[in-house]
Write a protein that holds these residues in place. Structure first.
Motif, PDB file in Angstrom:
ATOM      1  N   ALA A 120       0.851  -1.184   0.000  1.00  0.00           N
ATOM      2  CA  ALA A 120       0.000   0.000   0.000  1.00  0.00           C
ATOM      3  C   ALA A 120       0.887   1.233   0.000  1.00  0.00           C
ATOM      4  O   ALA A 120       2.073   1.164   0.343  1.00  0.00           O
ATOM      5  N   ASN A 121       0.295   2.354  -0.394  1.00  0.00           N
ATOM      6  CA  ASN A 121       1.058   3.595  -0.326  1.00  0.00           C
ATOM      7  C   ASN A 121       0.212   4.746   0.171  1.00  0.00           C
ATOM      8  O   ASN A 121      -0.987   4.837  -0.122  1.00  0.00           O
ATOM      9  N   ALA A 122       0.847   5.592   0.956  1.00  0.00           N
ATOM     10  CA  ALA A 122       0.300   6.892   1.302  1.00  0.00           C
ATOM     11  C   ALA A 122       0.666   7.859   0.188  1.00  0.00           C
ATOM     12  O   ALA A 122       1.365   7.497  -0.754  1.00  0.00           O
ATOM     13  N   VAL A 123       0.216   9.130   0.303  1.00  0.00           N
ATOM     14  CA  VAL A 123       0.333  10.032  -0.843  1.00  0.00           C
ATOM     15  C   VAL A 123       1.228  11.247  -0.591  1.00  0.00           C
ATOM     16  O   VAL A 123       1.204  12.217  -1.350  1.00  0.00           O
ATOM     17  N   SER A 124       2.019  11.193   0.478  1.00  0.00           N
ATOM     18  CA  SER A 124       3.095  12.156   0.711  1.00  0.00           C
ATOM     19  C   SER A 124       4.010  11.532   1.753  1.00  0.00           C
ATOM     20  O   SER A 124       3.649  10.550   2.408  1.00  0.00           O
TER      21      SER A 124
END
Length: 551
Positions: free
Chosen positions: A270-274
């Motif tokens: 998964a990834n966060a956006v900052s």
């Protein structure tokens, strides 16, 4: 059915894939801001997704987009007779979308619902191939048709059904056309029901995880979507997977089904956006068992779509004289819209500050107006004149946000140099990015996962003026932005008062004197800002990072 590695010929990409982007991926999103003519978005999430689809096309990636064709879009923002904000739902028609001829049924609330699919070719707007699902089709009754009427419907059960159309419907559609991508990318947890369709298809959680990745945009656990697990089962959200298996593979032992948590448990990565949001997300979810790795891919916007050509050429030459003259031209274009909507004649030589994004409480659109005495003094300052513009769409059923919008409008009656505009969609957004000198951003710190509007403003020669949150933490320096010190996080009233004081101090003592008294310093900052934003915050970098770090 034989599974294909490539899309069927009639839907294929119009290019050979770049060697490092050959892996096939499908990007599921509830909204896409592709073009003003296609109303399938509400705000920042859609703007981001639209830029991603454009950059993926420019980079020749093996990516496909799947969304929903919203019959009434988000809503049309208009005015009542007293000029307060009105919400209008109007049917949208698109002759440029092609009916794929692929129709199928999915089970929603123990009812068979027909789903039709439409195709947006790459060459129409310069995106990767995209498919839009709708239940507004023959064979459905009024209830079933209405499921794809309103983006983010206020009725909880209808919104769940919409998520099922995206998730179960999107994955079923891919099966129907015989396409099995290497990666299913869920942009937010809206498409999560599709993971249960994949579980039925593959038979093992390990196989689901092998194919599934997830992007989270919500920096607070409380802000993530939750529903009663029995309600979801009654709606057939789990695609026919028995409840005992649902609990086993999701790890949900009580009746509160947290969509983001389950997405983290069923994804490979998964990834966060900052960068900041990545830190916040790992801390937020760190105590939960069974979640996947959470990295970050900082959001970005597509320069080719957003940047004014004249400004961009001048930036590359370091030509501050042309940037300055072009900004005045672009301000004059914007001010025609201000005159048309607000009956006010703004001046291109006056510093123009703009706040424009989705109206949400944590974004605090009215922050600087709360100290009415100082705001009044600022607006009437003849030595350092100023012009303010607000724009943005509140959620159509959020009375508090609509009231906030209206209060700003009523306040603007007192000032010929303050305007509140309606119709904040792609076209108006481009106009105000082009025409702003300063881009105002006032979120409560850690509440803005990333934010992207300031990126496109900076691409067009506007300086960011912001609290220290989201993408700004990776961008801002004293040479390219105006950022206020971090305020105490609680209590709320003290945090807000500190932010108001700090921002007004910076505006009065630094921003205005620099613009009027030291124009060469201002121009130097503008050029630095334009160079810095294009160095890292163009969506080409973001689209490439998804392949490198996530896919």
């Amino acid at each position: 059915m034989i599974k294909m590695k490539n899309l069927p010929e009639q839907f294929a990409h119009p290019y050979s894939f770049a060697p490092k982007f050959k892996k096939s991926a499908v990007y599921f999103s509830m909204e896409f801001a592709i073009d003003q003519a296609l109303k399938t978005y509400s705000g920042g999430l859609g703007f981001l997704a639209g830029s991603h689809m454009r950059s993926a096309y420019q980079l020749k990636q093996n990516l496909v987009g799947i969304g929903i064709l919203w019959k009434f879009g988000y809503y049309d923002q208009v005015r009542n007779t007293d000029n307060s904000m009105a919400v209008q739902f109007r049917e949208k028609m698109y002759s440029f979308l092609q009916d794929t001829g692929v129709r199928f049924q999915i089970n929603i609330q123990n009812r068979a619902v027909w789903v039709a699919t439409y195709f947006l070719p790459s060459t129409t707007f310069g995106t990767v191939p995209m498919f839009f699902l709708t239940t507004d089709t023959d064979g459905n009754d009024n209830w079933a048709r209405s499921l794809s009427y309103h983006l983010y419907d206020a009725d909880a059960s209808i919104k769940v059904a919409q998520c099922m159309i995206l998730g179960i419907g999107g994955t079923t559609f891919l099966d129907k056309i015989g396409y099995e991508p290497d990666v299913y990318h869920f942009n937010e947890a809206h498409a999560l029901s599709g993971a249960f369709h994949l579980y039925k298809k593959f038979g093992k959680v390990a196989e689901v995880k092998k194919h599934l990745v997830f992007t989270t945009h919500t920096p607070e656990e409380a802000g993530n979507e939750k529903h009663d697990i029995n309600m979801l089962e009654n709606m057939n959200f789990f695609a026919g997977v028995p409840m005992n298996e649902v609990r086993k593979i999701s790890g949900i032992t009580d009746n509160v089904f947290n969509h983001s948590l389950v997405a983290l448990r069923l994804s490979r990565k998964a990834n966060a956006v900052s960068k900041l949001h990545g830190d916040v997300s790992r801390k937020m979810w760190g105590d939960y068992t069974g979640i996947c790795e959470i990295t970050h891919v900082t959001n970005a916007q597509n320069n080719l779509y957003w940047a004014d050509e004249v400004l961009e050429k001048a930036r590359k030459k370091g030509d501050v004289k042309t940037i300055t003259s072009r900004k005045k031209e672009l301000k004059e274009v914007l001010f025609k819209t201000v005159a048309d909507q607000a009956g006010k004649l703004f001046k291109p030589e006056v510093l123009t500050i703009i706040w424009a994004r989705r109206f949400a409480a944590y974004k605090r659109p009215d922050l600087l107006t709360r100290d009415r005495e100082r705001f009044d003094r600022l607006m009437k300052n003849t030595k350092y004149p100023i012009q303010f513009i607000w724009a943005g769409k509140p959620y159509p059923f959020d009375g508090g946000a609509i009231n906030n919008f209206n209060q700003l409008y009523y306040l603007s009656h007192l000032y010929p140099n303050m305007a509140v505009l309606t119709g904040h969609e792609l076209n108006l957004s481009k106009l105000i990015k082009d025409g702003s000198d300063v881009w105002l951003n006032t979120p409560i710190v850690t509440r803005e996962a990333s934010g992207t509007s300031g990126m496109t403003a900076a691409m067009n020669g506007s300086l960011n003026f912001s609290t220290f949150d989201g993408w700004v933490c990776e961008f801002a320096t004293e040479q390219n932005s105006f950022v206020v010190p971090d305020a105490p996080h609680s209590p709320d009233w003290e945090r807000d008062m500190v932010d108001i004081s700090n921002m007004l101090d910076m505006l009065e003592n630094k921003i205005l004197p620099t613009y009027y008294d030291r124009p060469e310093d201002w121009q130097k900052m503008v050029l630095q800002s334009m160079n810095d934003v294009n160095a890292f915050f163009d969506a080409d970098r973001m689209a490439a990072e998804y392949y490198e770090k996530v896919y």
